[in-house]
Motif scaffolding. Structure first.
Motif, PDB file in Angstrom:
ATOM      1  N   ALA A  47      10.459   2.303  -6.180  1.00  0.00           N
ATOM      2  CA  ALA A  47       9.031   2.598  -6.025  1.00  0.00           C
ATOM      3  C   ALA A  47       8.313   1.327  -5.595  1.00  0.00           C
ATOM      4  O   ALA A  47       8.537   0.258  -6.154  1.00  0.00           O
ATOM      5  CB  ALA A  47       8.448   3.114  -7.333  1.00  0.00           C
ATOM      6  N   GLY A  48       7.462   1.444  -4.577  1.00  0.00           N
ATOM      7  CA  GLY A  48       6.714   0.287  -4.116  1.00  0.00           C
ATOM      8  C   GLY A  48       7.414  -0.445  -2.988  1.00  0.00           C
ATOM      9  O   GLY A  48       6.778  -1.106  -2.179  1.00  0.00           O
ATOM     10  N   PHE A  52       5.960   5.214  -1.757  1.00  0.00           N
ATOM     11  CA  PHE A  52       4.752   5.064  -2.557  1.00  0.00           C
ATOM     12  C   PHE A  52       4.992   5.723  -3.919  1.00  0.00           C
ATOM     13  O   PHE A  52       5.568   6.812  -3.980  1.00  0.00           O
ATOM     14  CB  PHE A  52       3.564   5.720  -1.843  1.00  0.00           C
ATOM     15  CG  PHE A  52       3.236   5.069  -0.534  1.00  0.00           C
ATOM     16  CD1 PHE A  52       2.558   3.860  -0.492  1.00  0.00           C
ATOM     17  CD2 PHE A  52       3.621   5.663   0.668  1.00  0.00           C
ATOM     18  CE1 PHE A  52       2.268   3.252   0.728  1.00  0.00           C
ATOM     19  CE2 PHE A  52       3.323   5.055   1.882  1.00  0.00           C
ATOM     20  CZ  PHE A  52       2.657   3.850   1.908  1.00  0.00           C
ATOM     21  N   PRO A  53       4.537   5.066  -4.995  1.00  0.00           N
ATOM     22  CA  PRO A  53       4.787   5.627  -6.332  1.00  0.00           C
ATOM     23  C   PRO A  53       4.236   7.050  -6.485  1.00  0.00           C
ATOM     24  O   PRO A  53       4.746   7.813  -7.306  1.00  0.00           O
ATOM     25  CB  PRO A  53       4.051   4.648  -7.261  1.00  0.00           C
ATOM     26  CG  PRO A  53       4.005   3.363  -6.508  1.00  0.00           C
ATOM     27  CD  PRO A  53       3.884   3.734  -5.065  1.00  0.00           C
ATOM     28  N   ASP A  54       3.226   7.435  -5.677  1.00  0.00           N
ATOM     29  CA  ASP A  54       2.664   8.780  -5.837  1.00  0.00           C
ATOM     30  C   ASP A  54       3.277   9.789  -4.858  1.00  0.00           C
ATOM     31  O   ASP A  54       2.737  10.878  -4.674  1.00  0.00           O
ATOM     32  CB  ASP A  54       1.140   8.741  -5.669  1.00  0.00           C
ATOM     33  CG  ASP A  54       0.734   8.282  -4.268  1.00  0.00           C
ATOM     34  OD1 ASP A  54       1.620   7.847  -3.492  1.00  0.00           O
ATOM     35  OD2 ASP A  54      -0.464   8.362  -3.948  1.00  0.00           O
ATOM     36  N   THR A  55       4.393   9.441  -4.226  1.00  0.00           N
ATOM     37  CA  THR A  55       5.076  10.389  -3.337  1.00  0.00           C
ATOM     38  C   THR A  55       5.415  11.669  -4.096  1.00  0.00           C
ATOM     39  O   THR A  55       5.846  11.602  -5.256  1.00  0.00           O
ATOM     40  CB  THR A  55       6.386   9.756  -2.810  1.00  0.00           C
ATOM     41  OG1 THR A  55       6.067   8.546  -2.119  1.00  0.00           O
ATOM     42  CG2 THR A  55       7.126  10.695  -1.857  1.00  0.00           C
ATOM     43  N   GLY A 163       4.499   7.987  10.940  1.00  0.00           N
ATOM     44  CA  GLY A 163       4.088   8.618   9.685  1.00  0.00           C
ATOM     45  C   GLY A 163       3.728   7.574   8.640  1.00  0.00           C
ATOM     46  O   GLY A 163       2.722   7.698   7.927  1.00  0.00           O
ATOM     47  N   LEU A 164       4.541   6.528   8.546  1.00  0.00           N
ATOM     48  CA  LEU A 164       4.261   5.454   7.589  1.00  0.00           C
ATOM     49  C   LEU A 164       2.929   4.771   7.913  1.00  0.00           C
ATOM     50  O   LEU A 164       2.116   4.511   7.022  1.00  0.00           O
ATOM     51  CB  LEU A 164       5.401   4.433   7.614  1.00  0.00           C
ATOM     52  CG  LEU A 164       5.256   3.249   6.653  1.00  0.00           C
ATOM     53  CD1 LEU A 164       5.221   3.714   5.202  1.00  0.00           C
ATOM     54  CD2 LEU A 164       6.377   2.233   6.851  1.00  0.00           C
ATOM     55  N   ALA A 165       2.710   4.512   9.213  1.00  0.00           N
ATOM     56  CA  ALA A 165       1.453   3.864   9.622  1.00  0.00           C
ATOM     57  C   ALA A 165       0.254   4.745   9.264  1.00  0.00           C
ATOM     58  O   ALA A 165      -0.806   4.238   8.888  1.00  0.00           O
ATOM     59  CB  ALA A 165       1.490   3.565  11.123  1.00  0.00           C
TER      60      ALA A 165
END
Lengths: 319, 319
Positions: A47-48, A52-55, A163-165
């Motif tokens: 995570a991180g 993203f931790p909220d995925t 997608g990441l951007a």
């Protein structure tokens, strides 16, 4: 609060299709077929660092297995078994349930038995080790490329980087394109059918996880040769259509991570076979250049004919 | 700063003894022998949960592999291959070098090839997956205990828990005893030779990682029977000699984690065989009770003859 053992029983112990002894003993027992090599790969997702931790945990469960399956695809191996290590900051049962749903959705789709695991308390981290089978001597390694071989890429590299951007709010794309690019990032499809079909066709192969140029360099190093990429052959159009400008599209295609497409070399005599395979699998296969004898030299032939070093490189967790 | 690939090359890529393709491709390739089942196990070690962040990395490297090897020992499997996932907060080369020294020291001692891995940035976490071979049908599982079988434990359970209590400054022991107990905690010896020798001898087996009573319960659950432990047979003397009082010694022996001794059941007819094996391996094997037909009932026969539930349980990461 349910115990570690109860959590494993509740979420990760499902019937297996081709396993002698699954979750619940000191070790799982499986029986590789005679005449087969076992292909083994392991990946850690933190995570991180990797997500993203909220995925959405369902996406995460899918991806944790998919990126490992992609390594088997890149060897031309048949996926068979997996084990899971999971560190969790606390017991969040809705999270675990969705994570397991995503993981088993991927496992079922590709015929993988989850045969063991370890669940523990810690900062969120996911470790998957995957096992596949390949007939002795048939694996497609990184060290088999020869000068004159052509270089091919499957699918559409670059979408995941776009997608990441988007998620990092570094770019804005039209809604449909944004959705497609984020899906490519979070729900990669391991190219297992392609990998199997490329036995005896591809001379060297790997999956693109750290960027096309960086990963191609691994093939060149192991095979002791060079490569020339032809800018006019790069499949930029879908990235431009998604809303990226030309420099961004090129950077995402050549250096974007997380694509999990297969990058491979094959003799020119395989062109017809590859065209037929692309139709059969309904998966684009694009020829983007060729292998040269210039050891370690990777050049990009620009649209105007100049040969230049590509000004992009791969992803390195410690750079 | 060296790259992820350079770190792997520098510290984790060593010659293999029985591996077709090792570190550096998408997957490793190994060839299990015909007629063998593959035993697979995975464990995650997290800083702060499983070890103190300032643990000597050499000890940590040893232990990360040793605790996984212990799972193979508990199946009666021959250790063969391992893969490593390593998350590191930053690149500390002296740390990595010592960690690798400890890991390979253990690998060399037990004949294990490290065939692959993944190094990434994140909170310190170590994931090892281990593979062993066992002839088809010869693995010693948890589900084979029968009423009347005797219960045995190898070595000296409880020392590691005393060592942990020392490090946590909850107890003070004389220097020599302290050193011995901390060594038991940080440098467990996987009982692989014993595990192999117990094929055809033990009816059920596991390794004690979460405490003797808690782990014995796993055998009882899987085998559908009960057990009676005889307090007069417990090897408490070495713990008392180390400086523990009677209640602490008993708690460490019955509920201390991190022992990695083998706990097994065997028919009474095996007593002579086990005595000979103990001499041959120079390893204490202690009979501590027997299996009963009372499903799920684990009782301790006290010194005064009373039968009571043991007032200790095993370690649970989420309790």
């Amino acid at each position: 609060m349910p115990s570690e053992f109860e959590l494993i029983r509740r979420y990760f112990n499902r019937p297996c299709a081709h396993t002698d002894l699954s979750v619940g003993d000191d070790a799982a027992l499986v029986r590789p077929a005679s005449g087969m090599q076992l292909a083994i790969s392991t990946d850690m997702l933190i995570a991180g660092t990797h997500f993203f931790p909220d995925t959405d945990p369902c996406d995460l469960g899918w991806k944790a297995l998919a990126v490992n399956l992609s390594d088997l695809a890149a060897m031309g191996a048949q996926a068979r078994w997996a084990v899971l290590g999971l560190a969790l900051p606390d017991v969040d049962e809705p999270w675990l349930s969705r994570f397991a749903d995503g993981l088993f959705h991927c496992a079922d789709q590709y015929g993988v038995d989850l045969v063991g695991g370890d669940t523990t308390r810690g900062p969120l981290a996911i470790g998957v080790t995957i096992f596949g089978e390949v007939p002795n001597g048939s694996a497609i390694r990184r060290d088999g490329a020869h000068p004159g071989d052509e270089i091919w890429i499957s699918g559409q590299p670059g979408l995941a980087a776009l997608g990441l951007a988007c998620l990092q709010q570094r770019i804005t794309l039209p809604t449909a394109a944004r959705t497609r690019c984020i899906h490519a990032l979070q729900h990669p499809e391991p190219r297992l059918a392609l990998g199997l079909a490329l036995r005896g066709v591809a001379s060297a192969m790997l999956d693109v996880s750290d960027g096309l140029i960086g990963d191609l360099n691994h093939i060149l190093e192991r095979s002791g040769c060079g490569a020339e990429i032809d800018a006019t052959l790069l499949p930029l159009t879908p990235l431009l259509a998604a809303g990226a400008d030309e420099p961004l599209a090129r950077r995402c295609l050549l250096a974007g991570g997380d694509d999990y497409e297969l990058l491979f070399s094959a003799p020119p005599s395989m062109q017809t076979t590859l065209a037929a395979l692309s139709t059969q699998l309904q998966l684009p296969l694009t020829r983007i250049g060729h292998i040269t004898e210039h050891r370690g030299q990777l050049l990009l032939r620009e649209v105007d004919g100049r040969l230049l070093p590509p000004l992009v490189s791969g992803y390195d967790h410690f750079a």
